[in-house]
Scaffold this active site. Structure first.
Site, short mmCIF file in Angstrom:
data_model
loop_
_atom_site.label_atom_id
_atom_site.label_comp_id
_atom_site.label_asym_id
_atom_site.label_seq_id
_atom_site.Cartn_x
_atom_site.Cartn_y
_atom_site.Cartn_z
N PHE A 210 -31.97 73.71 68.46
CA PHE A 210 -32.07 72.60 67.53
C PHE A 210 -30.73 71.89 67.40
O PHE A 210 -29.68 72.54 67.29
CB PHE A 210 -32.44 73.09 66.13
CG PHE A 210 -33.75 73.80 66.00
CD1 PHE A 210 -34.90 73.11 65.67
CD2 PHE A 210 -33.83 75.18 66.18
CE1 PHE A 210 -36.12 73.77 65.52
CE2 PHE A 210 -35.04 75.85 66.02
CZ PHE A 210 -36.19 75.13 65.69
N ASP A 211 -30.76 70.57 67.37
CA ASP A 211 -29.64 69.80 66.84
C ASP A 211 -29.64 69.98 65.33
O ASP A 211 -30.64 70.42 64.74
CB ASP A 211 -29.80 68.33 67.24
CG ASP A 211 -28.69 67.45 66.70
OD1 ASP A 211 -27.55 67.94 66.57
OD2 ASP A 211 -28.96 66.27 66.39
N GLY A 212 -28.54 69.61 64.69
CA GLY A 212 -28.45 69.77 63.25
C GLY A 212 -28.88 68.54 62.47
O GLY A 212 -30.00 68.44 61.97
N PHE A 327 -34.50 70.29 70.64
CA PHE A 327 -34.81 69.17 69.76
C PHE A 327 -33.53 68.41 69.40
O PHE A 327 -32.57 69.01 68.93
CB PHE A 327 -35.46 69.67 68.46
CG PHE A 327 -36.80 70.32 68.64
CD1 PHE A 327 -37.95 69.55 68.79
CD2 PHE A 327 -36.92 71.70 68.64
CE1 PHE A 327 -39.20 70.16 68.93
CE2 PHE A 327 -38.17 72.32 68.77
CZ PHE A 327 -39.30 71.53 68.92
N ASP A 329 -32.16 64.22 67.92
CA ASP A 329 -32.58 62.90 67.45
C ASP A 329 -31.97 61.76 68.23
O ASP A 329 -32.34 60.60 68.03
CB ASP A 329 -32.22 62.73 65.96
CG ASP A 329 -30.70 62.67 65.75
OD1 ASP A 329 -30.22 61.70 65.13
OD2 ASP A 329 -30.00 63.59 66.21
#
Length: 359
Positions: A210-212, A327, A329
């Site tokens: 995951f990105d943060g 993931f 954004d």
């Protein structure tokens, strides 16, 4: 008594309760029927207990050639006829295929440890494909030994309205417009992108990266970076180090993974846990990392590995991790991951989308 509103049942509460009781009775009757059948395939868990992952047909399988080459400038009827004529030709894996396989491995381990427990993944095929294409999809699913029993085929209509009815925890699609629609409806969603290189994935451990910001967390900090610059961002994060970040669209899915991990820990399987989670963030650890870690702690969540890259490219790190899904954004991180062989999923959430659209 004051401030508590009128006493007694609220309007419609009795009807709602009766509806819930009827649904429970229907489920119990269906379960009793299937319990008397002798089958080897594991049955889908009860939706209220499951972690439901809805996957589109173009995310699960490679349907690009199927749509473009034989069907260019033709009609829906020709498309359906083509799929029916090729029902016994197995579809190739798509970008979500290895992720789904890894979910099913976790399910198999859970069933070994908790044979009567229904808290596990339920994969739903959620597609706007025509129902007549379903036979080929079923044949391909059975060819690969996937356990996907629930289908939603909408015949050209958007399937997004069904996501809530299926109690969806995560929606993966190759259609960015549908993913955006789902995000706006409050459903954790991402657009799948195929890796540009073939890599080997773990068969024994689900690996999720995951990105943060704007993925696990809100985009509040990214807004400061975009609008006021890095220096102001570092100052803001240090001033607010003890204030948890607001949640982002994928926080709930990380929670779901954490719940399942704890089920393995309870059976002394921490070292052999088939789930591993990674935080891969462009943040700098010294300048802005403490708030991230304290936020996770305040949520009661563990992340197995946290990698703070201070703006360095994520692709080379992801090559070492080899996640089944990553993931993020921001599309430039997605593209960088793709080039080096990582299957990436774009989460269209937060201020980065504004800059991406106007760039």
């Amino acid at each position: 008594m004051s401030g508590s509103g009128p006493e007694g049942p609220q309007p419609g509460s009795e009807e709602k309760e009766a509806g819930l009781q009827e649904a429970e009775q229907d489920w119990a009757a269906a379960k009793a029927f299937y319990d008397n059948l002798v089958i080897k395939r594991p049955r889908p868990p009860k939706p209220q207990h499951a972690i439901t992952v809805a996957v589109s047909s173009r995310a699960l399988f490679d349907l690009v050639e199927e749509r473009v080459q034989p069907l260019l400038h033709t009609s829906l009827q020709k498309y359906v006829e083509y799929q029916q004529n090729n029902e016994n030709v197995t579809l190739k894996p798509g970008p979500a295929f290895h992720f789904v396989k890894a979910l099913e491995h976790v399910n198999a381990r859970l069933l070994e440890l908790y044979p009567d427990d229904e808290e596990r993944f339920d994969i739903v095929l959620m597609t706007n494909n025509h129902a007549q294409v379903g036979v080929r999809l079923i044949n391909s699913i059975n060819h690969y030994g996937l356990t996907i029993e629930r289908f939603c085929m909408t015949g050209g209509k958007s399937p997004i309205g069904y996501l809530t009815a299926y109690l969806t925890n995560l929606y993966l699609s190759a259609d960015s417009e549908k993913v955006q629609e789902a995000i706006e409806a409050g459903i954790a969603s991402a657009t799948m992108f195929t890796a540009n290189q073939d890599v080997a994935y773990s068969d024994t451990q689900l690996r999720v990266a995951f990105d943060g910001d704007a993925v696990l967390f809100s985009d509040e900090s990214e807004q400061i970076v975009k609008e006021q610059g890095l220096d102001r961002f570092f100052e803001h994060e240090q001033l607010n180090e003890n204030k948890p970040l607001a949640q982002g669209p994928l926080k709930g899915f990380l929670e779901d993974l954490g719940k399942l991990q704890k089920k393995f820990y309870a059976k002394n399987e921490r070292l052999n846990c088939p789930i591993r989670t990674f935080l891969v963030t462009a943040r700098s650890a010294a300048s802005s990392g403490a708030r991230v870690l304290k936020t996770l702690r305040s949520w009661g969540l563990e992340i197995d590995e946290a990698l703070f890259l201070a703006g360095a490219p994520k692709g080379p790190i992801l090559v070492k991790i080899r996640p089944h899904i990553f993931f993020d954004d921001q599309m430039f991180h997605i593209e960088g991951a793709q080039k080096l062989g990582t299957i990436a999923a774009h989460v269209p959430y937060g201020i980065a989308q504004k800059y991406h659209k106007t760039a």
